[in-house]
Design a protein around this motif. Structure first.
Motif, short mmCIF file in Angstrom:
data_model
loop_
_atom_site.label_atom_id
_atom_site.label_comp_id
_atom_site.label_asym_id
_atom_site.label_seq_id
_atom_site.Cartn_x
_atom_site.Cartn_y
_atom_site.Cartn_z
N PRO A 28 -5.28 -68.08 76.01
CA PRO A 28 -6.38 -67.24 76.49
C PRO A 28 -6.44 -67.23 78.02
O PRO A 28 -6.19 -68.26 78.65
N LEU A 29 -6.76 -66.08 78.60
CA LEU A 29 -6.72 -65.94 80.06
C LEU A 29 -8.01 -66.35 80.73
O LEU A 29 -9.06 -66.40 80.09
N GLY A 30 -7.91 -66.64 82.03
CA GLY A 30 -9.11 -66.94 82.82
C GLY A 30 -9.36 -68.42 82.97
O GLY A 30 -10.28 -68.83 83.65
N GLY A 31 -8.54 -69.27 82.31
CA GLY A 31 -8.69 -70.71 82.46
C GLY A 31 -8.06 -71.18 83.76
O GLY A 31 -7.62 -70.37 84.57
N ARG A 32 -8.04 -72.49 83.94
CA ARG A 32 -7.55 -73.02 85.22
C ARG A 32 -6.06 -72.69 85.43
O ARG A 32 -5.62 -72.43 86.53
N GLU A 33 -5.29 -72.72 84.33
CA GLU A 33 -3.85 -72.47 84.46
C GLU A 33 -3.43 -71.12 83.90
O GLU A 33 -2.25 -70.89 83.69
N THR A 34 -4.36 -70.27 83.52
CA THR A 34 -3.95 -69.05 82.82
C THR A 34 -4.45 -67.81 83.55
O THR A 34 -5.64 -67.54 83.58
N GLY A 35 -3.51 -67.09 84.12
CA GLY A 35 -3.88 -65.89 84.87
C GLY A 35 -2.70 -64.94 84.90
O GLY A 35 -2.05 -64.68 83.89
N GLY A 36 -2.43 -64.46 86.11
CA GLY A 36 -1.43 -63.42 86.29
C GLY A 36 -0.05 -63.77 85.74
O GLY A 36 0.63 -62.91 85.18
N VAL A 237 -13.04 -61.04 89.23
CA VAL A 237 -12.40 -61.53 88.00
C VAL A 237 -11.25 -62.44 88.37
O VAL A 237 -10.48 -62.13 89.28
N GLY A 238 -11.12 -63.57 87.66
CA GLY A 238 -9.92 -64.39 87.87
C GLY A 238 -10.18 -65.86 87.65
O GLY A 238 -11.29 -66.27 87.33
N ARG A 239 -9.11 -66.64 87.83
CA ARG A 239 -9.24 -68.09 87.77
C ARG A 239 -10.21 -68.50 88.88
O ARG A 239 -10.23 -67.87 89.94
N ILE A 240 -11.01 -69.53 88.62
CA ILE A 240 -11.97 -69.93 89.66
C ILE A 240 -11.43 -71.15 90.38
O ILE A 240 -11.35 -72.24 89.82
N GLU A 241 -10.98 -70.91 91.61
CA GLU A 241 -10.46 -72.01 92.44
C GLU A 241 -10.67 -71.61 93.90
O GLU A 241 -10.81 -70.41 94.20
N PHE A 295 -22.35 -66.07 86.77
CA PHE A 295 -21.04 -66.53 86.28
C PHE A 295 -20.98 -66.29 84.78
O PHE A 295 -21.75 -66.89 84.02
N LEU A 296 -20.10 -65.41 84.35
CA LEU A 296 -20.08 -64.99 82.95
C LEU A 296 -19.01 -65.71 82.13
O LEU A 296 -18.88 -65.45 80.93
N GLY A 297 -18.22 -66.57 82.77
CA GLY A 297 -17.16 -67.28 82.04
C GLY A 297 -15.97 -66.36 81.78
O GLY A 297 -15.99 -65.19 82.19
N PRO A 298 -14.92 -66.87 81.11
CA PRO A 298 -13.75 -66.03 80.87
C PRO A 298 -14.04 -64.96 79.83
O PRO A 298 -14.88 -65.16 78.95
N LYS A 299 -13.36 -63.84 79.93
CA LYS A 299 -13.51 -62.76 78.95
C LYS A 299 -12.12 -62.37 78.47
O LYS A 299 -11.14 -62.41 79.24
N PRO A 300 -12.01 -61.94 77.19
CA PRO A 300 -10.69 -61.53 76.69
C PRO A 300 -10.13 -60.37 77.52
O PRO A 300 -10.89 -59.49 77.96
N HIS A 301 -8.82 -60.43 77.72
CA HIS A 301 -8.15 -59.43 78.55
C HIS A 301 -8.50 -58.00 78.09
O HIS A 301 -8.77 -57.13 78.92
N GLU A 302 -8.52 -57.79 76.77
CA GLU A 302 -8.76 -56.43 76.22
C GLU A 302 -10.16 -55.93 76.55
O GLU A 302 -10.40 -54.73 76.49
#
Ligand code: UDP
Length: 420
Positions: A28-36, A237-241, A295-302
């Motif tokens: 799932p996208l939007g986590g610490r290691e999951t993005g582009g 939108v994106g990983r939060i760092e 802050f809405l948290g991660p959302k599914p890519h679709e």
């Protein structure tokens, strides 16, 4: 099985191995290691498979669930390899498991009697693994770093990086047979910082899924998401760092809200981003924007196309982005982007035409550009429409075709080298 297409430079390889050691393209996208990078590996593997190349993507197993092999598109498989504990491990601690990963990948190859004509590795940890496999298999090796430690250190003074990574990248840029860079700027950085011969670097931008990211009426998107139809909103939108520069954007919203009421919606960041979210919330409270920054948290890519379309402006205030998929996704949905003039953003966002590029990493110019768009609806719509037009050239299938051509040329060169 379809026959791979012929391209200038030689036919496409029959079978390749892609390495995505530290993170799975199906996570799932939007986590610490999951993005582009996850999006890239998934889309390029799919696109190459659609051209007839059989693609095995190898990743380290992080839990006990899931089959060893999963076909995620016809001709494209994810192979989970046990290397170290079957649990999530911070990427900073993964170096000791590269050896077992290499053994696991090679054992899979041997067990199934496979031969990979080329290896395409993602992020420095995979490039370390790919380097070992390339030597073992006598196969050519292409790699994409996504970010480079030295580039990150130059982008934000307070970043720190482990010496193992810096040392490995400084060595591996010279060992790889081909480096795929997302922009011409990255090719220049490779030359300036590491003295990499420009001829060995293929510049291929990332892409956007033009079926998923389409323009749609803003009011309907807001209604579907349950957003107040009257409130203006800026979306990030994106990983939060820290490298994503959200503190700058929050300060900009703080300056803006007395002049134009606006919400800042932030999508992304899993539970491991909690301390960074707390730091950002404290900044929001400090600038009087505690209730307007959500802050809405991660959302599914679709689901993101609706969010992009619902927003008035998408902001990308990063200190560095090697490409910046969020900006191209937003533009494909018809929403103007206000972004830092860094890395890939400088080549995808056209200043004054599809959004604005802000040369300084400080809140005032972000506030000024966002306000301009919020106060001038015809301008906002015109920039949005220009973004949709510009993104037509960025379809993932075109990206995959260029990666395929690069790998074909590499395999051909390698064959000639072996023959001479
Ligand atoms: N993304 C997502 N859901 C989230 C957060 C991010 O689907 O909650 C996706 C986003 O759509 C984009 C990718 O993650 O495709 C982030 O890529 P980008 O290049 O902007 O940043 P990176 O992760 O490479 O730093």
């Amino acid at each position: 099985m379809s026959v791979p297409e012929a391209v200038p430079g030689g036919p496409l390889p029959q079978r390749i191995a892609m390495l995505s050691f530290h993170t799975s393209p199906l996570a799932p996208l939007g986590g610490r290691e999951t993005g582009g990078m996850n999006v890239y590996v998934l889309e390029v593997a799919r696109g190459l498979a659609a051209l007839g190349v059989t693609v095995d993507v190898f990743t380290r197993r992080t839990d006990e669930a899931g089959a060893e092999v999963e076909e995620f598109a016809p001709g494209a498989r994810l192979v989970q390899v046990t290397a170290g504990p079957e649990e999530r491990i911070e990427k900073e601690d993964l170096l000791p498991y590269i050896g077992p990963f290499v053994e696991g990948v090679d054992a899979f190859r041997a067990r199934h009697g496979l031969e990979y004509e080329a290896i395409y590795s993602h992020y420095w940890l995979s490039v370390v693994a790919g380097d070992l496999l390339a030597a073992r298999w006598g196969a050519p090796h292409a790699g994409m770093f996504h970010t480079l430690g030295d580039v990150k250190l130059r982008a934000r003074a307070s970043e720190s990086e482990r010496p193992e990574r810096l040392e490995a990248e400084r060595r591996l840029v010279h060992r790889l047979d081909r480096i795929v860079a997302a922009t011409e700027h990255e090719r220049q950085l490779l030359r300036q910082i590491f003295r990499v011969d420009g001829g060995k670097v293929a510049v291929i931008p990332l892409g956007v899924d033009l079926r998923m990211f389409t323009p749609r009426p803003q009011a309907k998107a807001r209604a579907r998401l349950g957003l107040d139809p009257e409130r203006r909103s800026v979306l990030a939108v994106g990983r939060i760092e820290p490298l994503k520069g959200l503190d700058i954007l929050i300060r900009a919203i703080g300056q803006l809200q007395s002049r134009v009421p606006v919400d800042l919606l932030v999508i992304g960041g899993d539970e491991r981003a909690a301390s960074e979210v707390a730091r950002l919330q404290a900044i929001a409270a400090e600038v009087g924007a505690g209730s307007t920054v959500r802050f809405l948290g991660p959302k599914p890519h679709e689901s993101l196309a609706d969010w992009y379309a619902a927003a008035d402006v998408v902001a990308v205030p990063s200190f560095y982005e090697s490409f910046g998929l969020v900006a191209v996704e937003a533009m494909a949905c018809g929403t103007p982007v206000v972004a830092s003039r860094v890395g890939g953003l400088a080549s995808t966002v056209v200043d004054g035409r599809t959004g604005y590029l802000v040369p300084w990493r400080c809140p005032e110019p972000f506030a000024e550009r966002i306000e301009l768009l919020l106060r001038n609806e015809p301008l906002r719509l015109a920039l949005g429409a220009a973004g949709v037009e510009r993104m037509r050239a960025y379809d993932w299938s075109a990206v995959a075709a260029r990666v395929g051509a690069t790998l074909a040329a590499l395999v051909e060169e390698h064959r000639r080298g072996l023959a001479s």
